[in-house]
Design a protein around this motif. Structure first.
Motif, PDB file in Angstrom:
ATOM      1  N   ILE A   1       0.761  -0.957   0.025  1.00 50.50           N
ATOM      2  CA  ILE A   1       0.080  -0.026  -0.052  1.00 50.50           C
ATOM      3  C   ILE A   1       0.772   1.200   0.108  1.00 50.50           C
ATOM      4  CG2 ILE A   1      -1.779   1.279   1.372  1.00 50.50           C
ATOM      5  CD1 ILE A   1      -2.844  -1.324   2.217  1.00 50.50           C
ATOM      6  N   GLN A   2       1.880   1.174   1.034  1.00 51.79           N
ATOM      7  CA  GLN A   2       2.738   2.447   1.029  1.00 51.79           C
ATOM      8  C   GLN A   2       3.704   2.432  -0.234  1.00 51.79           C
ATOM      9  OE1 GLN A   2       5.372   1.757   4.570  1.00 51.79           O
ATOM     10  NE2 GLN A   2       4.719   3.593   5.287  1.00 51.79           N
ATOM     11  N   LEU A   3       4.050   1.448  -1.078  1.00 47.66           N
ATOM     12  CA  LEU A   3       4.684   1.620  -2.365  1.00 47.66           C
ATOM     13  C   LEU A   3       3.955   2.293  -3.389  1.00 47.66           C
ATOM     14  CD1 LEU A   3       6.693   0.526  -3.977  1.00 47.66           C
ATOM     15  CD2 LEU A   3       5.591  -1.656  -4.578  1.00 47.66           C
ATOM     16  N   ILE A   4       2.427   2.251  -3.334  1.00 44.32           N
ATOM     17  CA  ILE A   4       1.474   2.884  -4.224  1.00 44.32           C
ATOM     18  C   ILE A   4       1.474   4.459  -4.033  1.00 44.32           C
ATOM     19  CG2 ILE A   4      -0.662   3.109  -5.255  1.00 44.32           C
ATOM     20  CD1 ILE A   4      -0.937  -0.021  -4.263  1.00 44.32           C
ATOM     21  N   PHE A   5       1.893   4.786  -2.936  1.00 47.35           N
ATOM     22  CA  PHE A   5       1.493   6.393  -2.737  1.00 47.35           C
ATOM     23  C   PHE A   5       2.509   7.158  -3.361  1.00 47.35           C
ATOM     24  CE2 PHE A   5      -0.627   4.974   1.326  1.00 47.35           C
ATOM     25  CZ  PHE A   5      -1.624   6.026   0.995  1.00 47.35           C
ATOM     26  N   PRO A   6       4.110   7.091  -3.621  1.00 52.02           N
ATOM     27  CA  PRO A   6       4.755   7.888  -4.481  1.00 52.02           C
ATOM     28  C   PRO A   6       4.244   7.924  -5.874  1.00 52.02           C
ATOM     29  CG  PRO A   6       6.072   5.952  -3.875  1.00 52.02           C
ATOM     30  CD  PRO A   6       4.509   5.840  -2.965  1.00 52.02           C
ATOM     31  N   PHE A   7       3.836   6.715  -6.787  1.00 52.11           N
ATOM     32  CA  PHE A   7       3.320   6.858  -7.879  1.00 52.11           C
ATOM     33  C   PHE A   7       2.037   7.593  -7.960  1.00 52.11           C
ATOM     34  CE2 PHE A   7       5.700   2.712  -7.590  1.00 52.11           C
ATOM     35  CZ  PHE A   7       6.880   3.084  -8.404  1.00 52.11           C
ATOM     36  N   LEU A   8       1.108   7.676  -7.028  1.00 49.83           N
ATOM     37  CA  LEU A   8      -0.036   8.511  -7.011  1.00 49.83           C
ATOM     38  C   LEU A   8       0.379   9.815  -6.814  1.00 49.83           C
ATOM     39  CD1 LEU A   8      -2.605   6.278  -4.520  1.00 49.83           C
ATOM     40  CD2 LEU A   8      -2.646   6.759  -7.163  1.00 49.83           C
ATOM     41  N   THR A   9       1.296  10.226  -5.961  1.00 44.51           N
ATOM     42  CA  THR A   9       1.807  11.615  -5.839  1.00 44.51           C
ATOM     43  C   THR A   9       2.389  12.227  -7.068  1.00 44.51           C
ATOM     44  OG1 THR A   9       2.472  11.208  -3.733  1.00 44.51           O
ATOM     45  CG2 THR A   9       3.309  13.142  -4.645  1.00 44.51           C
ATOM     46  N   GLN A  10       3.260  11.465  -7.820  1.00 47.52           N
ATOM     47  CA  GLN A  10       3.893  11.848  -9.099  1.00 47.52           C
ATOM     48  C   GLN A  10       2.520  11.703 -10.152  1.00 47.52           C
ATOM     49  OE1 GLN A  10       6.655   8.771 -10.621  1.00 47.52           O
ATOM     50  NE2 GLN A  10       6.562   9.787 -12.642  1.00 47.52           N
ATOM     51  N   SER A  11       1.522  10.916 -10.368  1.00 42.08           N
ATOM     52  CA  SER A  11       0.460  11.129 -11.229  1.00 42.08           C
ATOM     53  C   SER A  11      -0.171  12.331 -10.783  1.00 42.08           C
ATOM     54  CB  SER A  11      -0.354   9.892 -11.055  1.00 42.08           C
ATOM     55  OG  SER A  11       0.319   8.534 -11.436  1.00 42.08           O
ATOM     56  N   LEU A  12      -0.592  12.558  -9.658  1.00 41.56           N
ATOM     57  CA  LEU A  12      -1.182  13.635  -9.388  1.00 41.56           C
ATOM     58  C   LEU A  12      -0.583  15.080 -10.011  1.00 41.56           C
ATOM     59  CD1 LEU A  12      -3.651  14.556  -7.484  1.00 41.56           C
ATOM     60  CD2 LEU A  12      -2.144  14.996  -5.753  1.00 41.56           C
ATOM     61  N   VAL A  13       0.472  15.217  -9.806  1.00 41.81           N
ATOM     62  CA  VAL A  13       1.309  16.204 -10.469  1.00 41.81           C
ATOM     63  C   VAL A  13       1.658  16.393 -11.884  1.00 41.81           C
ATOM     64  CG1 VAL A  13       3.433  17.661 -10.199  1.00 41.81           C
ATOM     65  CG2 VAL A  13       2.715  16.917  -8.201  1.00 41.81           C
ATOM     66  N   ASP A  14       1.907  15.227 -12.296  1.00 43.20           N
ATOM     67  CA  ASP A  14       2.363  15.231 -13.795  1.00 43.20           C
ATOM     68  C   ASP A  14       1.245  15.186 -14.653  1.00 43.20           C
ATOM     69  OD1 ASP A  14       5.100  15.207 -13.064  1.00 43.20           O
ATOM     70  OD2 ASP A  14       5.427  13.175 -13.277  1.00 43.20           O
ATOM     71  N   VAL A  15       0.282  14.426 -14.252  1.00 44.68           N
ATOM     72  CA  VAL A  15      -1.234  14.202 -15.041  1.00 44.68           C
ATOM     73  C   VAL A  15      -1.927  15.171 -14.737  1.00 44.68           C
ATOM     74  CG1 VAL A  15      -2.752  12.532 -16.045  1.00 44.68           C
ATOM     75  CG2 VAL A  15      -0.366  11.710 -15.389  1.00 44.68           C
ATOM     76  N   GLY A  16      -2.631  15.098 -13.526  1.00 43.93           N
ATOM     77  CA  GLY A  16      -3.689  15.776 -12.947  1.00 43.93           C
ATOM     78  C   GLY A  16      -3.367  17.341 -13.072  1.00 43.93           C
TER      79      GLY A  16
END
Length: 717
Positions: A172-187
């Motif tokens: 679960i912790q592993l997914i958080f940095p990828f979500l953060t990256q997607s939030l900035v780079d995509v969203g």
């Protein structure tokens, strides 16, 4: 107390041999006060070293005495002198570690006497013989981490569940940095609000899942830690109760209490920290792989910084260990002092001793405070260095990540993800450092508990012990010698030869300190003789199971203990099924019925700690009732009626004559009324039998017995 054996252990280590401290303690005949130089010499020779105690001048010590040697310090302590050169004396003090002194400082601590104008001090010279090098090294003591982890084995299933929880939480912790990256780079870059909402909902779901896993994990940990906690203390108490009574003569209550409290550090290490560090290792490994994908340079900086951090903390470990031992010692003293203050309050107040006793306690607090200050100082230095290393590492990583963004090697989202990953890796790293501290504390605590677990148990012999009574049940004492504190201490009993016939009454009399109670304790199996034998018929008492032997004997001792329990539980001790007839008989024989009938709950009345609320005479009557209820083959009464008034004593002595029928009875007493009807009277003076016979025979002799009792008998001169 341990300074002598510890000095010898250090010198043995200097010559390349590791000798168990417990063995050295036994060989040096340690007591509550410690050991003598002669005791250290005995222990040294037992391990194959030549020893010679001597008084020498400072010049002789520096030039002629081989080093290392043991020197007598401040007239109450032993230390090891490793190196002696003019102006530099290197001393290993068991209390403080390696210390360097000037000549003047050393002389102040060491010089003891002056003869013909030359000041001299005491030292013990030691050198190894070939026999020393033939000894096997110390075996790893029971009480290491392998001994500890056996407590986890019964909980393998729960441990498996915890491991699954660790893996799930890590994923679960592993997914958080990828979500953060997607939030900035995509969203944010694409200004896609729906995508941002989707990421935020995903983060919330993951957070709820993580919290649920943590909740379940905490419950499992509580379950495991509570069970392990009970198991460790229970095993310690089981072992403690199997040790010979002589062990408790040399151990302070505070020391044992502090060891029991030490188990909390072990339990915390075994559950929270050991399992927590597994989670930290998994998290570190997972995030290290992810960080390597983002930037191998940043991962390298993190690993180098972390290595420096670990080394810095490791440098302080030895000092922390020394301070832990000091703190344990002072806390043990504190425990003993508090127990003494509370239990001895009556005597303290009676003698207007409050202020002095309070000052004693305050001096212990001052020593504890000094150790705490040293501990705080070490913590602060360690913390300051750790913060500096960590912050330097984090700043470097931030600079490298920022430069990578500017050079187009990373996106802004990737940089934020890297910062998140570093934050997630710093936390497990701190957990690992904390684990190092707790592992050290747990190891020290295990060593202390291990000292008890490695002690030889009562009746711990190679051959099986007997538990059947021989046909001849008389007791035979042959050439018995006993000393409490080893071969160099005074002989309490000297060459005792005596037959105690079965089913007869033997009385032992003598002045205070003549060895009467010691003889009774030897017959009860409390201590082994220094030399000589005690036999039951043709069988040596040592060949019987001591536990079984004590089912056959009953004793009322001078310092008999009253438990904080009901009167019935104090009479019928450890009995599962109460025999009411025996209980009433025991109470009547001990003349207790008037007391019991006057209490609101009768036999079920609870009496206080150590018999609080009872007179000394009432305590003695309960103790007499206890031994009558037990109904053993051998009865021992050690001053069992000395606190009774004349009327109670008369009634009880008449009743006891009925109880004595068919039993072997040994009575220690000063009062003539207790001993005059005995089948034989033994007179002991200064540890030796000086007279033996009946009351009439000994009175006619006008010897030691006559002088003891003439005032009571009014025999005249």
């Amino acid at each position: 107390m341990d300074c002598g054996p510890t000095c010898l252990r250090m010198i043995a280590k200097f010559y390349g041999k590791s000798i168990p401290l417990d063995y050295l303690r036994d060989q040096s005949h340690i007591s509550r006060e410690g050991v003598s130089l002669l005791g250290i010499s005995d222990a040294a020779e037992a391990i194959g070293m030549r020893s010679m105690g001597t008084k020498v001048s400072f010049e002789q010590l520096v030039n002629d005495v081989p080093k290392p040697c043991v020197v007598h310090w401040d007239q109450n302590h032993f230390v090891v002198l490793y190196e002696a050169r003019k102006g530099k004396m290197e001393v290993a003090d068991p209390a403080f570690g390696l210390v360097k002194y000037t000549d003047a400082e050393f002389k102040q601590h060491w010089l003891a006497t002056a003869k013909e104008g030359v000041s001299k001090g005491i030292c013990l010279m030691l050198q190894p013989t070939p026999a020393f090098y033939e000894r096997e090294d110390e075996k790893p003591p029971k009480g290491g981490f392998s001994f500890l982890f056996r407590y986890l084995r019964p909980h393998r299933r729960l441990m498996g569940q915890l491991f699954i929880g660790f893996v799930a939480a890590s994923l679960i912790q592993l997914i958080f940095p990828f979500l953060t990256q997607s939030l900035v780079d995509v969203g944010i870059n694409n200004q896609d609000l729906n995508f941002i909402y989707l990421v935020l909902v995903a983060q919330m779901v993951l957070f709820v899942g993580q919290t649920s896993i943590e909740f379940i994990r905490s419950w499992i940990l509580l379950h495991i830690s509570t069970r392990i906690n009970i198991s460790i203390i229970s095993d310690f108490l089981i072992k403690l109760m199997k040790l010979p009574i002589g062990f408790f003569d040399t151990k302070m209550i505070g020391d044992l209490m502090q060891r029991i409290q030490d188990h909390r550090r072990i339990e915390r290490f075994l559950t929270t920290q050991t399992l927590g560090v597994l989670f930290s290792v998994v998290s570190l490994s997972v995030f290290a792989v992810v960080l390597a994908i983002y930037s191998s340079t940043i991962l390298l900086i993190f690993l180098v910084g972390s290595a420096v951090y670990v080394v810095w903390v490791w440098l302080f470990m030895r000092k922390r260990r020394e301070l832990d031992y000091k703190k344990f010692s002072h806390r043990s003293d504190n425990q003993s002092m508090l127990i003494q203050l509370i239990t001895g309050m009556q005597e303290i107040k009676l003698n207007n001793y409050e202020k002095q006793k309070r000052w004693e306690w305050e001096r212990i607090q001052a020593r504890l405070f000094r150790v705490s200050v040293q501990n705080l100082s070490v913590d602060q230095y360690q913390q300051a260095g750790s913060v500096f290393v960590n912050q330097t590492k984090n700043i470097l990583i931030t600079v490298v990540a920022a430069m990578a963004v500017l050079n187009g090697e990373m996106t802004l989202g990737m940089m934020l993800a890297v910062q998140f990953i570093i934050g997630q890796m710093n936390s497990p790293l701190s957990e690992l450092i904390n684990f190092m501290h707790l592992a050290q504390e747990a190891k020290i605590s295990l060593e202390r508990l291990g000292e008890i677990h490695n002690k030889k148990e009562e009746g711990d012999k190679d051959k099986p012990l007997l538990n059947t009574m021989p046909l001849d049940r008389s007791l035979y004492i042959e050439n018995l010698v006993f000393q409490y504190e080893g071969p160099h201490s005074p002989k309490v009993l000297k060459d005792i030869n005596l037959t105690i016939p079965e089913k007869k009454i033997t009385a032992i009399v003598g002045t205070s300190g003549s060895g009467k109670t010691t003889l009774v304790k030897l017959l009860l199996g409390f201590y082994p003789p220094a030399s000589g034998k005690i036999r039951v018929g043709e069988t040596d008492l040592q060949n019987f199971s001591q536990q079984w032997w004590r089912t056959k004997v009953g004793a009322v001792m001078q310092d008999g203990f009253i438990f904080s329990d009901t009167i019935v539980s104090n009479i019928a001790v450890g009995v599962e099924r109460l025999d009411k007839e025996r209980l009433l008989f025991a109470a009547k024989m001990a003349n207790l019925m008037d007391l019991i009938e006057g209490l609101p709950l009768g036999f079920n009345t609870k009496i206080g700690q150590d018999g609080h609320g009872l007179s000394q005479g009432q305590k003695q009557r309960i103790l007499i009732a206890r031994v009558i209820y037990k109904n053993p083959d051998y009865l021992f009464f050690d001053e069992a009626t000395n606190a009774l008034d004349a009327n109670n004593e008369k009634v009880i002595m008449e009743n006891l004559n009925q109880v004595y029928q068919g039993k072997t009875v040994i009575v220690v007493a000063h009062r003539l009324s207790t001993v005059k009807n005995a089948d034989q009277i033994v007179v002991i003076e200064r540890g030796e039998i000086v007279e033996l016979g009946t009351h009439e025979e000994l009175t006619a002799k006008r010897g030691a017995y006559y002088n003891l009792v003439k005032n009571q008998l009014e025999l005249g001169s």
